[in-house]
Scaffold this motif. Structure first.
Motif, PDB file in Angstrom:
ATOM      1  N   ASP A   4      38.800  34.661  39.274  1.00 39.88           N
ATOM      2  CA  ASP A   4      39.769  35.028  40.310  1.00 39.88           C
ATOM      3  C   ASP A   4      40.833  35.978  39.765  1.00 39.88           C
ATOM      4  OD1 ASP A   4      38.432  33.498  42.184  1.00 39.88           O
ATOM      5  OD2 ASP A   4      39.815  31.800  42.039  1.00 39.88           O
ATOM      6  N   ALA A   5      41.276  35.738  38.542  1.00 42.00           N
ATOM      7  CA  ALA A   5      42.298  36.601  37.929  1.00 42.00           C
ATOM      8  C   ALA A   5      41.739  38.005  37.711  1.00 42.00           C
ATOM      9  CB  ALA A   5      42.783  36.006  36.608  1.00 42.00           C
ATOM     10  N   PHE A   6      40.476  38.103  37.279  1.00 48.61           N
ATOM     11  CA  PHE A   6      39.869  39.414  37.077  1.00 48.61           C
ATOM     12  C   PHE A   6      39.826  40.193  38.381  1.00 48.61           C
ATOM     13  CE2 PHE A   6      36.418  42.408  37.272  1.00 48.61           C
ATOM     14  CZ  PHE A   6      36.547  43.113  36.092  1.00 48.61           C
ATOM     15  N   TRP A   7      39.294  39.566  39.427  1.00 47.62           N
ATOM     16  CA  TRP A   7      39.151  40.282  40.700  1.00 47.62           C
ATOM     17  C   TRP A   7      40.498  40.589  41.339  1.00 47.62           C
ATOM     18  CZ3 TRP A   7      35.175  43.013  41.173  1.00 47.62           C
ATOM     19  CH2 TRP A   7      33.939  42.591  40.678  1.00 47.62           C
ATOM     20  N   SER A   8      41.457  39.711  41.170  1.00 44.90           N
ATOM     21  CA  SER A   8      42.802  39.969  41.682  1.00 44.90           C
ATOM     22  C   SER A   8      43.399  41.196  40.996  1.00 44.90           C
ATOM     23  CB  SER A   8      43.688  38.745  41.470  1.00 44.90           C
ATOM     24  OG  SER A   8      44.995  38.998  41.901  1.00 44.90           O
ATOM     25  N   ASP A   9      43.268  41.268  39.682  1.00 46.74           N
ATOM     26  CA  ASP A   9      43.766  42.416  38.921  1.00 46.74           C
ATOM     27  C   ASP A   9      43.012  43.684  39.316  1.00 46.74           C
ATOM     28  OD1 ASP A   9      45.322  43.582  36.557  1.00 46.74           O
ATOM     29  OD2 ASP A   9      43.236  44.032  36.016  1.00 46.74           O
ATOM     30  N   PHE A  10      41.707  43.581  39.489  1.00 45.55           N
ATOM     31  CA  PHE A  10      40.921  44.755  39.870  1.00 45.55           C
ATOM     32  C   PHE A  10      41.358  45.284  41.235  1.00 45.55           C
ATOM     33  CE2 PHE A  10      37.303  46.921  41.786  1.00 45.55           C
ATOM     34  CZ  PHE A  10      37.043  47.872  40.816  1.00 45.55           C
ATOM     35  N   ARG A  11      41.546  44.383  42.197  1.00 49.35           N
ATOM     36  CA  ARG A  11      41.978  44.819  43.537  1.00 49.35           C
ATOM     37  C   ARG A  11      43.381  45.428  43.512  1.00 49.35           C
ATOM     38  NH1 ARG A  11      39.244  40.164  44.837  1.00 49.35           N
ATOM     39  NH2 ARG A  11      41.130  38.923  44.828  1.00 49.35           N
ATOM     40  N   ALA A  12      44.269  44.852  42.715  1.00 44.65           N
ATOM     41  CA  ALA A  12      45.662  45.312  42.675  1.00 44.65           C
ATOM     42  C   ALA A  12      45.849  46.579  41.847  1.00 44.65           C
ATOM     43  CB  ALA A  12      46.567  44.203  42.124  1.00 44.65           C
ATOM     44  N   HIS A  13      45.033  46.758  40.816  1.00 40.98           N
ATOM     45  CA  HIS A  13      45.277  47.860  39.891  1.00 40.98           C
ATOM     46  C   HIS A  13      44.071  48.767  39.673  1.00 40.98           C
ATOM     47  CE1 HIS A  13      49.112  46.052  39.127  1.00 40.98           C
ATOM     48  NE2 HIS A  13      48.522  44.910  38.831  1.00 40.98           N
ATOM     49  N   GLY A  14      42.933  48.196  39.349  1.00 41.81           N
ATOM     50  CA  GLY A  14      41.756  49.020  39.068  1.00 41.81           C
ATOM     51  C   GLY A  14      41.300  49.835  40.257  1.00 41.81           C
ATOM     52  N   LYS A  15      41.144  49.179  41.389  1.00 40.09           N
ATOM     53  CA  LYS A  15      40.656  49.860  42.584  1.00 40.09           C
ATOM     54  C   LYS A  15      41.600  50.968  43.057  1.00 40.09           C
ATOM     55  CE  LYS A  15      38.745  48.848  47.187  1.00 40.09           C
ATOM     56  NZ  LYS A  15      38.747  50.217  47.507  1.00 40.09           N
ATOM     57  N   PRO A  16      42.909  50.738  43.158  1.00 41.44           N
ATOM     58  CA  PRO A  16      43.785  51.833  43.585  1.00 41.44           C
ATOM     59  C   PRO A  16      43.751  53.048  42.644  1.00 41.44           C
ATOM     60  CG  PRO A  16      44.944  49.748  43.733  1.00 41.44           C
ATOM     61  CD  PRO A  16      43.649  49.486  43.040  1.00 41.44           C
ATOM     62  N   ILE A  17      43.653  52.787  41.350  1.00 44.48           N
ATOM     63  CA  ILE A  17      43.592  53.890  40.389  1.00 44.48           C
ATOM     64  C   ILE A  17      42.274  54.645  40.532  1.00 44.48           C
ATOM     65  CG2 ILE A  17      43.428  54.429  37.919  1.00 44.48           C
ATOM     66  CD1 ILE A  17      45.552  52.154  37.517  1.00 44.48           C
ATOM     67  N   LEU A  18      41.173  53.910  40.636  1.00 41.83           N
ATOM     68  CA  LEU A  18      39.878  54.566  40.815  1.00 41.83           C
ATOM     69  C   LEU A  18      39.816  55.317  42.137  1.00 41.83           C
ATOM     70  CD1 LEU A  18      37.629  51.725  39.397  1.00 41.83           C
ATOM     71  CD2 LEU A  18      37.898  54.009  38.417  1.00 41.83           C
ATOM     72  N   ASP A  19      40.387  54.748  43.189  1.00 41.04           N
ATOM     73  CA  ASP A  19      40.413  55.441  44.485  1.00 41.04           C
ATOM     74  C   ASP A  19      41.185  56.753  44.396  1.00 41.04           C
ATOM     75  OD1 ASP A  19      38.875  53.521  45.782  1.00 41.04           O
ATOM     76  OD2 ASP A  19      40.615  52.442  46.591  1.00 41.04           O
ATOM     77  N   GLU A  20      42.303  56.750  43.673  1.00 44.20           N
ATOM     78  CA  GLU A  20      43.087  57.979  43.517  1.00 44.20           C
ATOM     79  C   GLU A  20      42.334  58.992  42.653  1.00 44.20           C
ATOM     80  OE1 GLU A  20      45.994  60.785  44.110  1.00 44.20           O
ATOM     81  OE2 GLU A  20      45.672  58.909  45.193  1.00 44.20           O
ATOM     82  N   GLU A  21      41.672  58.535  41.607  1.00 46.24           N
ATOM     83  CA  GLU A  21      40.869  59.437  40.777  1.00 46.24           C
ATOM     84  C   GLU A  21      39.751  60.065  41.604  1.00 46.24           C
ATOM     85  OE1 GLU A  21      39.607  57.087  37.445  1.00 46.24           O
ATOM     86  OE2 GLU A  21      41.541  57.275  36.437  1.00 46.24           O
ATOM     87  N   LYS A  22      39.166  59.274  42.496  1.00 48.60           N
ATOM     88  CA  LYS A  22      38.122  59.797  43.375  1.00 48.60           C
ATOM     89  C   LYS A  22      38.712  60.820  44.346  1.00 48.60           C
ATOM     90  CE  LYS A  22      34.432  58.248  46.453  1.00 48.60           C
ATOM     91  NZ  LYS A  22      33.764  57.078  47.043  1.00 48.60           N
ATOM     92  N   LYS A  23      39.853  60.502  44.916  1.00 46.85           N
ATOM     93  CA  LYS A  23      40.524  61.405  45.851  1.00 46.85           C
ATOM     94  C   LYS A  23      40.829  62.756  45.189  1.00 46.85           C
ATOM     95  CE  LYS A  23      44.823  61.685  48.500  1.00 46.85           C
ATOM     96  NZ  LYS A  23      46.081  60.975  48.779  1.00 46.85           N
ATOM     97  N   GLN A  24      41.205  62.712  43.919  1.00 47.16           N
ATOM     98  CA  GLN A  24      41.544  63.937  43.191  1.00 47.16           C
ATOM     99  C   GLN A  24      40.329  64.628  42.559  1.00 47.16           C
ATOM    100  OE1 GLN A  24      45.011  63.862  40.677  1.00 47.16           O
ATOM    101  NE2 GLN A  24      46.065  62.388  41.996  1.00 47.16           N
ATOM    102  N   GLY A  25      39.147  64.071  42.750  1.00 45.25           N
ATOM    103  CA  GLY A  25      37.929  64.695  42.255  1.00 45.25           C
ATOM    104  C   GLY A  25      37.612  64.445  40.795  1.00 45.25           C
ATOM    105  N   LEU A  26      38.340  63.529  40.163  1.00 48.50           N
ATOM    106  CA  LEU A  26      38.057  63.220  38.755  1.00 48.50           C
ATOM    107  C   LEU A  26      36.793  62.386  38.608  1.00 48.50           C
ATOM    108  CD1 LEU A  26      41.645  62.397  37.491  1.00 48.50           C
ATOM    109  CD2 LEU A  26      40.361  64.518  37.237  1.00 48.50           C
TER     110      LEU A  26
END
Length: 111
Positions: A11-33
């Motif tokens: 639960d801690a892993f997925w909570s951290d991923f949703r709060a931090h990993g996913k938003p960062i990856l989404d922004e990297e995707k948005k910027q074409g990285l």
């Protein structure tokens, strides 16, 4: 990247991923990285220290990888508010999971 979760830390892993990993990856995707990312779970382990979760990051080309550090760091710092906060979050992740391996693979589409 393949991760082995420490006992009781799913639960801690997925909570951290949703709060931090996913938003960062989404922004990297948005910027074409990156072109996409995917998460996988391992339902059949070979040993007690085998990987539990894998996060695959897909890059649009090799050239992006040469610029990734310079262009992704500002995204991470903006998300966390400072480099120190980002480093502290990374340190805390070591309390919930271990990196088993990280590999670079090239997709091949046979014709």
């Amino acid at each position: 990247t393949y991760y082995h979760l420490k006992p009781g830390q799913g639960d801690a892993f997925w909570s951290d991923f949703r709060a931090h990993g996913k938003p960062i990856l989404d922004e990297e995707k948005k910027q074409g990285l990156i072109s996409d990312y995917k998460a996988f779970t391992n339902p059949v382990t070979d040993n007690p220290n085998d990987w539990d979760i894998a996060i695959a990051t897909l890059y649009p080309n090799w050239a992006v990888m040469d610029q990734l550090d310079a262009k992704a760091t500002p995204i991470v710092v903006k998300h966390y508010g400072s480099r120190e906060s980002a480093f502290e979050a990374a340190r805390k992740r070591s309390e919930i999971r271990d990196v088993v391996a990280s590999h670079l693979a090239h997709e091949v589409i046979p014709k």
